[in-house]
Design a protein around this motif. Structure first.
Motif, mmCIF file in Angstrom:
data_model
loop_
_atom_site.group_PDB
_atom_site.id
_atom_site.type_symbol
_atom_site.label_atom_id
_atom_site.label_comp_id
_atom_site.label_asym_id
_atom_site.label_seq_id
_atom_site.Cartn_x
_atom_site.Cartn_y
_atom_site.Cartn_z
ATOM 1 N N ARG A 92 0.737 -1.245 0.002
ATOM 2 C CA ARG A 92 0.001 0.014 0.016
ATOM 3 C C ARG A 92 0.791 1.324 0.210
ATOM 4 N N ASN A 93 1.989 1.314 0.673
ATOM 5 C CA ASN A 93 2.921 2.532 0.639
ATOM 6 C C ASN A 93 4.265 2.250 -0.025
ATOM 7 N N GLU A 94 4.218 1.224 -0.808
ATOM 8 C CA GLU A 94 5.549 1.076 -1.510
ATOM 9 C C GLU A 94 5.508 2.102 -2.700
ATOM 10 N N SER A 95 6.588 2.655 -3.389
ATOM 11 C CA SER A 95 6.869 3.502 -4.199
ATOM 12 C C SER A 95 6.578 2.759 -5.556
ATOM 13 N N ASP A 96 6.228 3.755 -6.505
ATOM 14 C CA ASP A 96 6.263 2.789 -7.861
ATOM 15 C C ASP A 96 7.623 2.311 -8.259
ATOM 16 N N ALA A 97 8.583 2.994 -7.928
ATOM 17 C CA ALA A 97 10.178 2.275 -8.423
ATOM 18 C C ALA A 97 10.345 0.908 -7.575
ATOM 19 N N ALA A 98 9.859 1.028 -6.464
ATOM 20 C CA ALA A 98 9.963 -0.346 -5.561
ATOM 21 C C ALA A 98 9.401 -1.465 -6.143
ATOM 22 N N LEU A 99 8.084 -1.139 -6.771
ATOM 23 C CA LEU A 99 7.405 -2.299 -7.184
ATOM 24 C C LEU A 99 7.962 -2.685 -8.521
ATOM 25 N N VAL A 100 8.206 -1.757 -9.287
ATOM 26 C CA VAL A 100 9.071 -1.837 -10.722
ATOM 27 C C VAL A 100 10.068 -2.773 -10.537
ATOM 28 N N ARG A 101 10.990 -2.610 -9.482
ATOM 29 C CA ARG A 101 12.187 -3.239 -9.474
ATOM 30 C C ARG A 101 12.421 -4.232 -8.342
ATOM 31 N N HIS A 102 10.992 -4.849 -7.860
ATOM 32 C CA HIS A 102 11.112 -5.630 -6.905
ATOM 33 C C HIS A 102 11.729 -6.988 -7.325
ATOM 34 N N SER A 103 12.239 -7.783 -6.235
ATOM 35 C CA SER A 103 13.009 -8.949 -6.258
ATOM 36 C C SER A 103 11.897 -10.017 -5.866
ATOM 37 N N ASP A 104 12.426 -11.128 -5.985
ATOM 38 C CA ASP A 104 11.642 -12.509 -5.844
ATOM 39 C C ASP A 104 11.253 -12.359 -4.171
ATOM 40 N N GLU A 105 12.397 -11.945 -3.535
ATOM 41 C CA GLU A 105 12.232 -11.732 -1.978
ATOM 42 C C GLU A 105 11.020 -10.715 -1.634
ATOM 43 N N ASP A 106 11.249 -9.778 -2.409
ATOM 44 C CA ASP A 106 10.001 -8.712 -2.234
ATOM 45 C C ASP A 106 8.651 -9.306 -2.291
ATOM 46 N N PHE A 107 8.610 -10.174 -3.439
ATOM 47 C CA PHE A 107 7.329 -10.680 -3.837
ATOM 48 C C PHE A 107 6.903 -11.507 -2.907
ATOM 49 N N VAL A 108 7.674 -12.448 -2.154
ATOM 50 C CA VAL A 108 7.219 -13.359 -1.109
ATOM 51 C C VAL A 108 6.945 -12.604 0.187
ATOM 52 N N LYS A 109 7.950 -11.521 0.436
ATOM 53 C CA LYS A 109 7.657 -10.799 1.594
ATOM 54 C C LYS A 109 6.037 -9.967 1.480
ATOM 55 N N TRP A 110 5.895 -9.483 0.433
ATOM 56 C CA TRP A 110 4.505 -8.800 0.134
ATOM 57 C C TRP A 110 3.436 -9.855 0.237
ATOM 58 N N SER A 111 3.696 -11.105 -0.113
ATOM 59 C CA SER A 111 2.581 -11.860 -0.472
ATOM 60 C C SER A 111 2.233 -12.770 1.044
ATOM 61 N N LYS A 112 3.056 -12.238 2.039
ATOM 62 C CA LYS A 112 2.635 -12.903 3.203
ATOM 63 C C LYS A 112 1.677 -12.154 4.342
ATOM 64 N N TYR A 113 0.971 -12.949 5.191
ATOM 65 C CA TYR A 113 0.132 -12.231 6.148
ATOM 66 C C TYR A 113 1.014 -11.243 6.985
ATOM 67 N N PRO A 114 0.560 -9.993 7.147
ATOM 68 C CA PRO A 114 1.341 -8.837 7.768
ATOM 69 C C PRO A 114 1.050 -9.228 9.327
ATOM 70 N N VAL A 115 1.920 -10.052 10.053
ATOM 71 C CA VAL A 115 1.986 -10.338 11.195
ATOM 72 C C VAL A 115 2.761 -8.920 12.106
ATOM 73 N N GLY A 116 1.900 -8.680 13.137
ATOM 74 C CA GLY A 116 2.350 -7.376 13.716
ATOM 75 C C GLY A 116 1.628 -6.116 13.304
ATOM 76 N N GLU A 117 1.214 -5.994 12.178
ATOM 77 C CA GLU A 117 0.586 -4.920 11.625
ATOM 78 C C GLU A 117 -1.024 -5.147 11.744
ATOM 79 N N ILE A 118 -1.598 -6.209 11.542
ATOM 80 C CA ILE A 118 -2.869 -6.561 11.482
ATOM 81 C C ILE A 118 -3.139 -7.404 12.719
ATOM 82 N N ARG A 119 -3.865 -7.200 13.794
ATOM 83 C CA ARG A 119 -4.184 -8.256 14.837
ATOM 84 C C ARG A 119 -4.762 -9.502 14.186
ATOM 85 N N GLU A 120 -4.158 -10.555 14.813
ATOM 86 C CA GLU A 120 -4.654 -11.935 14.539
ATOM 87 C C GLU A 120 -5.877 -12.223 15.446
ATOM 88 N N TYR A 121 -6.796 -13.160 14.778
ATOM 89 C CA TYR A 121 -7.722 -13.377 15.785
ATOM 90 C C TYR A 121 -7.317 -14.505 16.672
#
Length: 83
Positions: free
Chosen positions: A53-82
């Motif tokens: 949501r707050n990544e720059s356009d440049a970060a999205l264009v140059r993203h690595s495989d690691e970024d893609f994996v990180k961005w695909s994971k549940y955001p533990v710590g940011e959204i409260r889990e039930y």
């Protein structure tokens, strides 16, 4: 939120996946392994929408495989889990 358009695209993809799951659940041949894969796909889009949501356009264009994996994971710590 910088990436509103990409967020909306991913929410739409998640909704389409959930609607497909609803239809598939009516088929007695639809198995748990298929449900798992389909839900993982929906989760990916929801998680991705939040995590970029707050990544720059440049970060999205140059993203690595690691970024893609990180961005695909549940955001533990940011959204409260039930519990």
């Amino acid at each position: 939120m910088i990436q509103r358009e990409i967020i909306l695209e991913n929410i739409a993809e998640a909704r389409q996946q959930l609607e497909a799951i609803e239809k598939s659940m009516l088929d007695a041949q639809y198995e748990e392994c298929e449900l798992r894969l389909d839900l993982e796909h929906a989760y990916h889009h929801i998680n991705y929408a939040w995590n970029i949501r707050n990544e720059s356009d440049a970060a999205l264009v140059r993203h690595s495989d690691e970024d893609f994996v990180k961005w695909s994971k549940y955001p533990v710590g940011e959204i409260r889990e039930y519990e």
